[in-house]
Design a protein around this motif. Structure first.
Motif, PDB file in Angstrom:
ATOM      1  N   ILE A 294       0.864  -1.195   0.000  1.00 18.28           N
ATOM      2  CA  ILE A 294       0.000   0.000   0.000  1.00 18.28           C
ATOM      3  C   ILE A 294       0.893   1.235   0.000  1.00 18.28           C
ATOM      4  O   ILE A 294       1.883   1.290   0.735  1.00 18.28           O
ATOM      5  CB  ILE A 294      -0.880   0.109   1.254  1.00 18.28           C
ATOM      6  CG1 ILE A 294      -1.652  -1.158   1.543  1.00 18.28           C
ATOM      7  CG2 ILE A 294      -1.854   1.270   1.126  1.00 18.28           C
ATOM      8  CD1 ILE A 294      -2.530  -1.035   2.787  1.00 18.28           C
ATOM      9  N   ASN A 295       0.496   2.225  -0.782  1.00 22.11           N
ATOM     10  CA  ASN A 295       1.127   3.545  -0.725  1.00 22.11           C
ATOM     11  C   ASN A 295       0.158   4.500  -0.023  1.00 22.11           C
ATOM     12  O   ASN A 295      -0.844   4.904  -0.612  1.00 22.11           O
ATOM     13  CB  ASN A 295       1.447   4.055  -2.130  1.00 22.11           C
ATOM     14  CG  ASN A 295       2.187   5.382  -2.102  1.00 22.11           C
ATOM     15  OD1 ASN A 295       2.261   6.050  -1.078  1.00 22.11           O
ATOM     16  ND2 ASN A 295       2.751   5.764  -3.237  1.00 22.11           N
ATOM     17  N   PRO A 296       0.422   4.869   1.242  1.00 24.05           N
ATOM     18  CA  PRO A 296      -0.530   5.704   1.992  1.00 24.05           C
ATOM     19  C   PRO A 296      -0.763   7.072   1.363  1.00 24.05           C
ATOM     20  O   PRO A 296      -1.810   7.686   1.610  1.00 24.05           O
ATOM     21  CB  PRO A 296       0.142   5.866   3.368  1.00 24.05           C
ATOM     22  CG  PRO A 296       1.165   4.787   3.436  1.00 24.05           C
ATOM     23  CD  PRO A 296       1.604   4.522   2.051  1.00 24.05           C
ATOM     24  N   PHE A 297       0.186   7.534   0.561  1.00 25.41           N
ATOM     25  CA  PHE A 297       0.089   8.882   0.021  1.00 25.41           C
ATOM     26  C   PHE A 297      -0.742   8.963  -1.258  1.00 25.41           C
ATOM     27  O   PHE A 297      -0.951  10.034  -1.803  1.00 25.41           O
ATOM     28  CB  PHE A 297       1.493   9.438  -0.235  1.00 25.41           C
ATOM     29  CG  PHE A 297       2.314   9.524   1.019  1.00 25.41           C
ATOM     30  CD1 PHE A 297       2.137  10.551   1.923  1.00 25.41           C
ATOM     31  CD2 PHE A 297       3.248   8.543   1.308  1.00 25.41           C
ATOM     32  CE1 PHE A 297       2.870  10.614   3.091  1.00 25.41           C
ATOM     33  CE2 PHE A 297       4.000   8.594   2.482  1.00 25.41           C
ATOM     34  CZ  PHE A 297       3.812   9.631   3.366  1.00 25.41           C
TER      35      PHE A 297
ATOM     36  N   HIS B 245      -2.787 -11.719   3.930  1.00 25.38           N
ATOM     37  CA  HIS B 245      -2.561 -11.803   5.375  1.00 25.38           C
ATOM     38  C   HIS B 245      -2.004 -10.507   5.962  1.00 25.38           C
ATOM     39  O   HIS B 245      -2.233 -10.207   7.134  1.00 25.38           O
ATOM     40  CB  HIS B 245      -1.588 -12.939   5.699  1.00 25.38           C
ATOM     41  CG  HIS B 245      -2.089 -14.298   5.317  1.00 25.38           C
ATOM     42  ND1 HIS B 245      -1.876 -14.852   4.066  1.00 25.38           N
ATOM     43  CD2 HIS B 245      -2.816 -15.208   6.014  1.00 25.38           C
ATOM     44  CE1 HIS B 245      -2.423 -16.054   4.013  1.00 25.38           C
ATOM     45  NE2 HIS B 245      -3.004 -16.290   5.174  1.00 25.38           N
ATOM     46  N   PHE B 246      -1.239  -9.760   5.156  1.00 23.89           N
ATOM     47  CA  PHE B 246      -0.671  -8.514   5.677  1.00 23.89           C
ATOM     48  C   PHE B 246      -0.451  -7.507   4.555  1.00 23.89           C
ATOM     49  O   PHE B 246      -0.250  -7.879   3.398  1.00 23.89           O
ATOM     50  CB  PHE B 246       0.649  -8.771   6.427  1.00 23.89           C
ATOM     51  CG  PHE B 246       1.801  -9.223   5.562  1.00 23.89           C
ATOM     52  CD1 PHE B 246       2.719  -8.301   5.059  1.00 23.89           C
ATOM     53  CD2 PHE B 246       1.995 -10.561   5.274  1.00 23.89           C
ATOM     54  CE1 PHE B 246       3.779  -8.717   4.260  1.00 23.89           C
ATOM     55  CE2 PHE B 246       3.055 -10.991   4.493  1.00 23.89           C
ATOM     56  CZ  PHE B 246       3.954 -10.063   3.988  1.00 23.89           C
ATOM     57  N   PHE B 247      -0.530  -6.244   4.926  1.00 21.79           N
ATOM     58  CA  PHE B 247      -0.168  -5.134   4.052  1.00 21.79           C
ATOM     59  C   PHE B 247       1.149  -4.536   4.535  1.00 21.79           C
ATOM     60  O   PHE B 247       1.395  -4.424   5.741  1.00 21.79           O
ATOM     61  CB  PHE B 247      -1.238  -4.043   4.066  1.00 21.79           C
ATOM     62  CG  PHE B 247      -2.443  -4.324   3.219  1.00 21.79           C
ATOM     63  CD1 PHE B 247      -2.314  -4.769   1.921  1.00 21.79           C
ATOM     64  CD2 PHE B 247      -3.722  -4.119   3.725  1.00 21.79           C
ATOM     65  CE1 PHE B 247      -3.430  -5.020   1.129  1.00 21.79           C
ATOM     66  CE2 PHE B 247      -4.840  -4.366   2.954  1.00 21.79           C
ATOM     67  CZ  PHE B 247      -4.698  -4.818   1.650  1.00 21.79           C
ATOM     68  N   GLN B 248       1.954  -4.140   3.583  1.00 20.97           N
ATOM     69  CA  GLN B 248       3.236  -3.483   3.859  1.00 20.97           C
ATOM     70  C   GLN B 248       3.208  -2.138   3.144  1.00 20.97           C
ATOM     71  O   GLN B 248       2.886  -2.073   1.957  1.00 20.97           O
ATOM     72  CB  GLN B 248       4.349  -4.376   3.322  1.00 20.97           C
ATOM     73  CG  GLN B 248       5.747  -3.855   3.450  1.00 20.97           C
ATOM     74  CD  GLN B 248       6.722  -4.889   2.896  1.00 20.97           C
ATOM     75  OE1 GLN B 248       6.776  -6.023   3.346  1.00 20.97           O
ATOM     76  NE2 GLN B 248       7.477  -4.495   1.888  1.00 20.97           N
ATOM     77  N   THR B 249       3.537  -1.066   3.849  1.00 20.04           N
ATOM     78  CA  THR B 249       3.396   0.260   3.256  1.00 20.04           C
ATOM     79  C   THR B 249       4.730   0.816   2.766  1.00 20.04           C
ATOM     80  O   THR B 249       5.806   0.364   3.163  1.00 20.04           O
ATOM     81  CB  THR B 249       2.809   1.267   4.257  1.00 20.04           C
ATOM     82  OG1 THR B 249       3.833   1.703   5.176  1.00 20.04           O
ATOM     83  CG2 THR B 249       1.635   0.700   5.023  1.00 20.04           C
ATOM     84  N   GLN B 250       4.615   1.816   1.927  1.00 22.95           N
ATOM     85  CA  GLN B 250       5.751   2.668   1.609  1.00 22.95           C
ATOM     86  C   GLN B 250       6.123   3.433   2.889  1.00 22.95           C
ATOM     87  O   GLN B 250       5.337   3.467   3.850  1.00 22.95           O
ATOM     88  CB  GLN B 250       5.377   3.642   0.492  1.00 22.95           C
ATOM     89  CG  GLN B 250       5.150   2.983  -0.866  1.00 22.95           C
ATOM     90  CD  GLN B 250       6.447   2.592  -1.561  1.00 22.95           C
ATOM     91  OE1 GLN B 250       7.498   2.454  -0.928  1.00 22.95           O
ATOM     92  NE2 GLN B 250       6.384   2.387  -2.862  1.00 22.95           N
TER      93      GLN B 250
END
Length: 302
Positions: free
Chosen positions: A160-163, A183-188
């Motif tokens: 995921i890119n929060p921006f 199962h999981f999200f990994q962000t910028q």
């Protein structure tokens, strides 16, 4: 405890990204990985990030697991593989003991070091790759045909890119990822709570719409080793948005690496209430990861 069990338990999860070499000498990679024993839950291994030629992420992940006993999160992109190659790699990787995967679209070839010679494929993109992994996990190939001896059982991550979540198209894409078995999200990388709070609100709203809890959320942190490196990442890496206040602090410091570690430790402390864990990307400073983790979690527990 396995990464999957740790994610399911609700305990904080810590992962670190270590990039494979451009070559066959893995001694430094394994040295840096071994130094993380007892400090991380998994090591995340990029798949030729920024379209720069590196050793296969599958091979590097297998070497890390075999030499350190630390689970790898194997990054797999769609850039270089058609549907058959993706399935072949997924089946082969699983048979090798690589049971955690981060499914990514991948960077375009045009930004990398092989752009004059390499052709990109992109037969799938990340959402359809999640569909493919889901099919293999249920024992079927992409055509719906059964796999001999059963399928895979990957623990699956997505990015995921929060921006970019203010964009309606990106919100739809996030919803599509949540509809898949993730199962999981990994962000910028993030450095302030505001984008994280907005992201959490969206994840909760989408979870309510879909009738399921959001996947576990690992917040990305990049500790730049210098102001110059931070500005270059902001300019060249999609999704990286290192604050100017942080960069200015590095410019004024006589010890920018230590200043970066201290700053990121404070960020972790501030973001800890919002996160299910953290994913550290020590670009250009893999030998300092142990110090970074010690500082981050010593501060968090003080």
């Amino acid at each position: 405890m396995s990464l999957r069990d740790k994610l399911a338990s609700g305990q904080p999860v810590i992962t670190v990204e270590l990039s494979p070499p451009k070559g066959t000498d893995v001694s430094r990679l394994l040295e840096h990985a071994l130094a993380l024993k007892g400090k991380v839950d998994a090591i995340n291994v990029p798949d030729c990030q920024l379209s720069m030629l590196k050793m296969s992420s599958m091979a590097a992940s297998k070497l890390i697991q075999d030499h350190t006993g630390i689970e790898a999160v194997w990054q797999l992109t769609c850039r270089d593989r058609n549907l058959i190659a993706l399935q072949a790699d997924l089946l082969g990787g699983y048979a090798l003991g690589l049971h955690n995967i981060l499914a990514l679209t991948g960077d375009p070839v045009q930004i990398g070091d092989q752009k004059e010679h390499a052709k990109q494929v992109f037969h799938l993109e990340s959402v359809r790759l999640l569909d493919l992994v889901g099919a293999l996990n249920t024992g079927n190939d992409a055509c719906g045909q059964g796999l001999k001896g059963g399928g895979t059982d990957f623990t699956v991550g997505a990015a995921i890119n929060p921006f970019k979540l203010g964009n309606r198209a990106q919100q739809l894409r996030l919803k599509q990822k949540m509809e898949r078995p993730v199962h999981f999200f990994q962000t910028q990388p993030v450095y302030h709570p505001e984008p994280v709070e907005a992201m959490l609100t969206l994840l909760r709203d989408l979870g309510d719409q879909l009738g399921c809890p959001p996947p576990r959320l690992l917040l990305g942190i990049i500790p730049p080793h210098s102001a110059q490196a931070a500005r270059r990442m902001n300019r060249e890496i999609v999704g990286v948005n290192i604050p100017e206040s942080f960069i200015s602090l590095l410019e004024r410091s006589s010890q920018p690496v230590l200043e970066s570690i201290r700053y990121c430790a404070e960020v972790v402390q501030e973001l800890k209430p919002f996160a299910d864990g953290f994913h550290f990307m020590p670009v250009g400073m893999p030998s300092k990861v142990g110090l970074l983790l010690d500082e981050c979690f010593a501060l968090s527990s003080s």
